[in-house]
Design a protein around this motif. Structure first.
Motif, PDB file in Angstrom:
ATOM      1  N   THR A   1       3.032  11.283   5.031  1.00  0.00           N
ATOM      2  CA  THR A   1       3.319  11.308   3.594  1.00  0.00           C
ATOM      3  C   THR A   1       4.806  11.535   3.379  1.00  0.00           C
ATOM      4  O   THR A   1       5.502  12.081   4.242  1.00  0.00           O
ATOM      5  N   THR A   2       5.302  11.110   2.233  1.00  0.00           N
ATOM      6  CA  THR A   2       6.686  11.396   1.871  1.00  0.00           C
ATOM      7  C   THR A   2       6.725  12.165   0.554  1.00  0.00           C
ATOM      8  O   THR A   2       5.813  12.079  -0.263  1.00  0.00           O
ATOM      9  N   LEU A   3       7.824  12.902   0.367  1.00  0.00           N
ATOM     10  CA  LEU A   3       7.928  13.851  -0.744  1.00  0.00           C
ATOM     11  C   LEU A   3       8.647  13.285  -1.955  1.00  0.00           C
ATOM     12  O   LEU A   3       8.888  14.011  -2.915  1.00  0.00           O
ATOM     13  N   GLY A   4       9.009  12.004  -1.932  1.00  0.00           N
ATOM     14  CA  GLY A   4       9.736  11.432  -3.065  1.00  0.00           C
ATOM     15  C   GLY A   4      11.234  11.559  -2.872  1.00  0.00           C
ATOM     16  O   GLY A   4      11.723  12.281  -1.992  1.00  0.00           O
TER      17      GLY A   4
ATOM     18  N   SER B   1       0.849  -1.195   0.000  1.00  0.00           N
ATOM     19  CA  SER B   1       0.000   0.000   0.000  1.00  0.00           C
ATOM     20  C   SER B   1       0.880   1.240   0.000  1.00  0.00           C
ATOM     21  O   SER B   1       1.824   1.344   0.802  1.00  0.00           O
ATOM     22  N   PRO B   2       0.619   2.212  -0.895  1.00  0.00           N
ATOM     23  CA  PRO B   2       1.414   3.446  -0.888  1.00  0.00           C
ATOM     24  C   PRO B   2       1.388   4.142   0.472  1.00  0.00           C
ATOM     25  O   PRO B   2       2.403   4.704   0.904  1.00  0.00           O
ATOM     26  N   ARG B   3       0.238   4.098   1.151  1.00  0.00           N
ATOM     27  CA  ARG B   3       0.154   4.727   2.470  1.00  0.00           C
ATOM     28  C   ARG B   3       1.112   4.054   3.454  1.00  0.00           C
ATOM     29  O   ARG B   3       1.849   4.728   4.192  1.00  0.00           O
ATOM     30  N   GLU B   4       1.117   2.730   3.482  1.00  0.00           N
ATOM     31  CA  GLU B   4       1.972   2.021   4.432  1.00  0.00           C
ATOM     32  C   GLU B   4       3.446   2.161   4.058  1.00  0.00           C
ATOM     33  O   GLU B   4       4.315   2.158   4.940  1.00  0.00           O
ATOM     34  N   MET B   5       3.744   2.280   2.764  1.00  0.00           N
ATOM     35  CA  MET B   5       5.132   2.520   2.363  1.00  0.00           C
ATOM     36  C   MET B   5       5.612   3.857   2.905  1.00  0.00           C
ATOM     37  O   MET B   5       6.760   3.984   3.358  1.00  0.00           O
ATOM     38  N   ASP B   6       4.762   4.878   2.895  1.00  0.00           N
ATOM     39  CA  ASP B   6       5.165   6.174   3.442  1.00  0.00           C
ATOM     40  C   ASP B   6       5.400   6.080   4.952  1.00  0.00           C
ATOM     41  O   ASP B   6       6.341   6.677   5.485  1.00  0.00           O
ATOM     42  N   VAL B   7       4.534   5.329   5.646  1.00  0.00           N
ATOM     43  CA  VAL B   7       4.746   5.125   7.082  1.00  0.00           C
ATOM     44  C   VAL B   7       6.091   4.448   7.320  1.00  0.00           C
ATOM     45  O   VAL B   7       6.860   4.830   8.214  1.00  0.00           O
ATOM     46  N   LEU B   8       6.392   3.433   6.502  1.00  0.00           N
ATOM     47  CA  LEU B   8       7.643   2.688   6.655  1.00  0.00           C
ATOM     48  C   LEU B   8       8.856   3.571   6.362  1.00  0.00           C
ATOM     49  O   LEU B   8       9.799   3.649   7.169  1.00  0.00           O
ATOM     50  N   LEU B   9       8.849   4.243   5.204  1.00  0.00           N
ATOM     51  CA  LEU B   9      10.026   4.999   4.782  1.00  0.00           C
ATOM     52  C   LEU B   9      10.298   6.196   5.689  1.00  0.00           C
ATOM     53  O   LEU B   9      11.452   6.607   5.850  1.00  0.00           O
ATOM     54  N   SER B  10       9.276   6.756   6.289  1.00  0.00           N
ATOM     55  CA  SER B  10       9.478   7.924   7.155  1.00  0.00           C
ATOM     56  C   SER B  10      10.285   7.583   8.399  1.00  0.00           C
ATOM     57  O   SER B  10      10.846   8.469   9.049  1.00  0.00           O
ATOM     58  N   THR B  11      10.369   6.294   8.746  1.00  0.00           N
ATOM     59  CA  THR B  11      11.119   5.911   9.941  1.00  0.00           C
ATOM     60  C   THR B  11      12.618   6.125   9.777  1.00  0.00           C
ATOM     61  O   THR B  11      13.335   6.280  10.764  1.00  0.00           O
ATOM     62  N   GLY B  12      13.106   6.129   8.559  1.00  0.00           N
ATOM     63  CA  GLY B  12      14.539   6.333   8.330  1.00  0.00           C
ATOM     64  C   GLY B  12      15.008   7.684   8.839  1.00  0.00           C
ATOM     65  O   GLY B  12      16.024   7.795   9.537  1.00  0.00           O
ATOM     66  N   GLU B  13      14.260   8.730   8.525  1.00  0.00           N
ATOM     67  CA  GLU B  13      14.622  10.070   8.984  1.00  0.00           C
ATOM     68  C   GLU B  13      14.410  10.219  10.492  1.00  0.00           C
ATOM     69  O   GLU B  13      15.147  10.944  11.163  1.00  0.00           O
ATOM     70  N   GLN B  14      13.408   9.546  11.027  1.00  0.00           N
ATOM     71  CA  GLN B  14      13.157   9.645  12.465  1.00  0.00           C
ATOM     72  C   GLN B  14      14.318   9.054  13.258  1.00  0.00           C
ATOM     73  O   GLN B  14      14.672   9.561  14.328  1.00  0.00           O
TER      74      GLN B  14
END
Length: 595
Positions: free
Chosen positions: A146-149, A62-75
């Motif tokens: 959300t992520t910005l790409g 899911s694009p939504r869950e991918m954004d949740v996942l990828l945002s953890t890198g910056e956190q």
């Protein structure tokens, strides 16, 4: 002292030692009296690792869950960075995109910023803390992450610099600054001390990986000086800014996009509304098409080609097939294993023969050109991918970019202090800036320009051989003819079709020169039209904002204006139309873009 925004990319925060080094830079800036906002990316290959992990779970996440996942890198990074700053004796506060107050639309994986709140940031800054902000992320109105790409951390940094009215936005990276081209491909590439927003925007959109184009859009809109600095040394890097100086070279840089594909719509109707339909189908899938090439129609039929990144070919072909089906005629073809080589420079406007110089450099290496498109400060060509490295080296040396240039004294500017005043002069009212940003990434179209002083020349059945285009434009340059728009579409049966515009007063001289040249190729046919006009939309990020072309061509279709030629770039979209339609076209586009 004011606010400095510092952005550190993934390689600059890849491990503990690099995080400590970045923290030391921020603390050093803080101790000089500045308020500091750090924007950080995920560490090293963290984002790639998270993507790979997701693919082990599912092939259709899911694009939504991918954004949740990828945002953890910056956190992860903001927490570690805040700890490192605290160890140096300075208070720091980590903030996620949501905590900063970055509100985006709901386009998961490539969201666009709509607004930013500054209250929490100011509270932390005024309390003497360094803010460590998570790049690449925000939230939508429903509190979805959300992520910005890719490259989104650059966008975060420059957006924060804009709303905070920072003195400078510093982008720390693993290179010394902006180079004339990629030094990994061209060993003789040189670092440039400064470059304009327009040049950097074109180079970024054309494949120069140092900066993300959306971040330069922000900087240009709100006149935030950007500085690309090395994270591994104390070098000053490259300043990206506005300037009124005369350019000190014709070409500033050369860029390569290696993995391009070409899509061509053949035998489509040559009538108003066709380009609007095509652009609409692409915009529906948010495909930012590039190198849009439409040459002059023949026998009531037209042909348009454009390039897209290779990974968007499937969606593009689906959209193109839908357009042809709706038009009721036409065919879709595509070509792969292609690369785009581009030369960019403000000096092109003031010099004739630039195209000839570039095409000769390619011809000398026996490199064939399929598509050609130009703008005021850019020339792009499509070549076979196997020739990509050879081509970029040829163009780089062909414009003598491997040689240092002595910078002339700025015209009309006496002192360095006066120059600095020009570079950093901008509106200092933060609230006024925020009030202008109901949507941070709204399309910015600043002007509609009409040129009724040109004529068009079209040459059909040119041999599709290296050096032919160089001969054509060398002949024009030697005759003192200044060529503006250039369009070459793909060849058919080993022959190419080439169109270009010249000043109307020079059309007779140009035709005589071309007729003499073309005697060596008896199959060629030359035609011209002195009753044309060039209508252009000028702005920022026009190609990457897929709605610009859609709105432009919709307006012209509504006014029943047919299009003969098209050229596109990040800062200008131009179309050649009949002169009789010029005033209507100008008025309707001015209304469309509220100018």
């Amino acid at each position: 002292m004011g606010i400095i925004v510092q952005k550190f990319g993934g390689t600059s925060v890849a491990d503990a030692s690099k995080i400590k080094s970045a923290a030391a830079r921020a603390v050093e800036t803080f101790k000089k009296g500045h308020q500091v906002v750090m924007v950080v990316s995920a560490r090293g290959k963290k984002t790639d690792e998270l993507v790979a992990l997701a693919t082990e779970i599912t092939n259709n996440p899911s694009p939504r869950e991918m954004d949740v996942l990828l945002s953890t890198g910056e956190q992860e990074t903001i927490a570690l960075m805040s700890m490192a700053i605290a160890e140096l004796g300075v208070a720091a506060e980590s903030m996620t995109g949501t905590q900063i107050g970055i509100i985006t639309d709901s386009a998961f994986s490539k969201a666009r910023i709509q607004k930013i709140s500054t209250m929490r940031m100011h509270k932390a800054l005024d309390a003497g803390r360094i803010i460590v902000a998570a790049g690449f992320q925000g939230r939508d109105e429903n509190y979805n992450i959300t992520t910005l790409g890719r490259g989104g951390s650059d966008s975060t940094a420059t957006a924060l610099a804009a709303v905070l009215q920072a003195d400078e936005c510093q982008i720390y990276t693993d290179v010394e600054g902006v180079f004339t081209t990629d030094p990994r491909l061209v060993p003789s590439a040189r670092k440039v001390d400064s470059i304009t927003y327009e040049e950097m925007l074109e180079l970024a959109s054309l494949g120069a990986g140092v900066m993300h184009s959306r971040s330069i859009e922000f900087a240009k809109k709100y006149r935030i000086p950007l500085r690309v600095r090395p994270s591994f040394s104390d070098g000053e890097g490259t300043l990206i800014h506005a300037t009124h100086e005369e350019p000190d070279s014709v070409v500033t840089g050369v860029a390569l996009v290696r993995d391009e594909v070409r899509v061509t719509l053949l035998k489509i109707p040559d009538r108003p509304g066709v380009m609007h339909l095509i652009f609409s189908k692409m915009a529906e899938k948010k495909i930012a098409i590039d190198m849009v090439v439409q040459n002059v129609g023949e026998d009531g039929l037209a042909e348009v080609s454009f390039t897209v990144p290779q990974n968007e070919l499937a969606d593009t072909l689906t959209a193109a097939d839908a357009a042809v089906k709706e038009l009721g005629s036409g065919k879709v073809r595509h070509g792969t294993n292609l690369s785009k080589v581009s030369a960019v420079g403000r000096g092109m406007v003031m010099h004739s023969g630039v195209a000839a110089q570039m095409f000769k450099a390619l011809a000398d290496q026996n490199i064939s050109i399929s598509l050609i498109t130009t703008s005021d400060i850019k020339i792009s060509t499509l070549v076979d991918r196997e020739d990509a490295d050879k081509a970029i080296n040829a163009v780089h040396s062909g414009f003598f970019l491997d040689q240092a240039v002595t910078k002339p004294l700025p015209i009309g500017e006496e002192t360095e202090q006066e120059e600095e005043t020009v570079l950093v002069a901008r509106d200092r009212s933060e609230q006024e800036v925020i009030s202008r940003l109901p949507s941070m990434e709204d399309i910015v179209v600043s002007e509609v320009e009409l040129d009724c002083e040109q004529a068009r020349v079209t040459i059909r059945n040119l041999p599709d051989n290296p050096g032919v285009a160089a001969h054509v434009f060398e002949t024009a340059a030697e005759g003192g003819i200044n060529v503006d728009m250039i369009v070459q579409n793909i060849s058919r049966d080993e022959h190419a079709s080439l169109s270009f515009t010249v000043p109307r007063d020079d059309i007779d001289s140009c035709l005589k020169l071309m007729e003499n040249l073309l005697q060596q190729w008896p199959e060629t046919e030359i035609s011209h039209d002195a009753q044309i006009a060039k209508i252009s939309v000028l702005g920022i990020g026009l190609r990457s904002h897929t709605g610009v072309g859609q709105k432009l061509f919709a307006a012209l279709a509504e006014a029943n204006v047919n299009i003969q030629m098209i050229n596109t770039s990040e800062i200008r979209m131009s179309a050649v139309i009949s002169e009789k339609d010029s005033r209507v076209a100008h008025d309707v586009l001015s209304d469309t873009f509220n100018l």
